[in-house]
Design a protein around this motif. Structure first.
Motif, PDB file in Angstrom:
ATOM      1  N   ASP A  26       1.358   6.756  -0.842  1.00  0.00           N
ATOM      2  CA  ASP A  26       1.753   7.835   0.063  1.00  0.00           C
ATOM      3  C   ASP A  26       3.211   8.219  -0.160  1.00  0.00           C
ATOM      4  N   TYR A  38       2.171  15.725   1.422  1.00  0.00           N
ATOM      5  CA  TYR A  38       1.116  15.213   0.546  1.00  0.00           C
ATOM      6  C   TYR A  38       0.865  13.754   0.870  1.00  0.00           C
ATOM      7  N   ARG A  39      -0.410  13.374   0.862  1.00  0.00           N
ATOM      8  CA  ARG A  39      -0.824  11.981   1.078  1.00  0.00           C
ATOM      9  C   ARG A  39      -1.674  11.544  -0.103  1.00  0.00           C
ATOM     10  N   ALA A  40      -1.751  10.264  -0.328  1.00  0.00           N
ATOM     11  CA  ALA A  40      -2.575   9.734  -1.411  1.00  0.00           C
ATOM     12  C   ALA A  40      -4.055   9.981  -1.134  1.00  0.00           C
ATOM     13  N   CYS A  74      -3.085  13.066  -5.117  1.00  0.00           N
ATOM     14  CA  CYS A  74      -2.456  13.338  -3.829  1.00  0.00           C
ATOM     15  C   CYS A  74      -3.067  14.627  -3.283  1.00  0.00           C
ATOM     16  N   CYS A  87       3.480  10.155  -3.420  1.00  0.00           N
ATOM     17  CA  CYS A  87       2.993  11.532  -3.255  1.00  0.00           C
ATOM     18  C   CYS A  87       4.051  12.388  -2.559  1.00  0.00           C
ATOM     19  N   LEU A  98      -0.251  12.111  -9.362  1.00  0.00           N
ATOM     20  CA  LEU A  98       1.088  11.554  -9.574  1.00  0.00           C
ATOM     21  C   LEU A  98       1.432  11.671 -11.059  1.00  0.00           C
TER      22      LEU A  98
END
Length: 171
Positions: free
Chosen positions: A17, A33-35, A160, A20, A6
């Motif tokens: 989330d 994209y996910r954390a 992410c 991201c 980030l």
């Protein structure tokens, strides 16, 4: 699969989330994209789709390889990576050298095998309380999943991961 930070550090109270997703969109990236965090709903090791865990390398924003594949991060060695391969933010800065991240530490909330640590993930990333604790890893160790506990009021790097690889239809 791209691993991207980030654009700013966050304390333990975060909507990671969403951040991201939003920053990837603003950067013009089309994948989801996910954390890179364990949550109350999911262990970190399962954030990437099962079909993409074995055959795709994990790379930085410039395409340099950090891990041979997603699964290799969780083989119990703490997610060992080459510290000479930079990790970039969505706006292209190297988190290891840029002063926007004074503490070169990433939140993760997981065991070395990517399983959530309920006692150590800032109450599912909903508190920045000094008394609450979160699992994090100093990047200078060359490990994404080093097992260190910090107070949730710290502002650390949040990574992410691209969790759904979409191949370029033109390519």
């Amino acid at each position: 699969l791209h691993l991207v930070a980030l654009n700013f550090p966050l304390s333990g109270d975060m909507r990671a989330d969403f951040q991201c997703f939003r920053q990837a969109q603003l950067a013009g990236l089309t994948s989801t994209y996910r954390a890179f965090l364990s949550s109350h709903l999911q262990d970190l090791a399962t954030v990437v789709r099962k079909t993409d865990r074995h055959h795709l390398p994990v790379v930085n924003l410039q395409g340099q390889t950090l891990f041979s594949n997603w699964e290799s991060i969780f083989d119990g060695n703490g997610g060992q990576f080459n510290i000479h391969v930079p990790i970039y933010s969505f706006d292209g800065r190297n988190v290891m050298t840029d002063s926007s991240w004074p503490q070169k530490i990433i939140w993760h909330g997981s065991t070395a095998n990517g399983i959530r640590l309920v006692s150590s993930y800032c109450e599912a990333w909903h508190t920045a309380d000094m008394g609450a604790m979160g699992q994090a890893s100093p990047l200078n160790t060359g490990k994404l999943l080093d097992q260190k506990v910090y107070s949730c009021n710290n502002q650390f790097i949040v990574l992410c991961i691209e969790n759904s690889f979409v191949s370029d239809p033109q390519g």
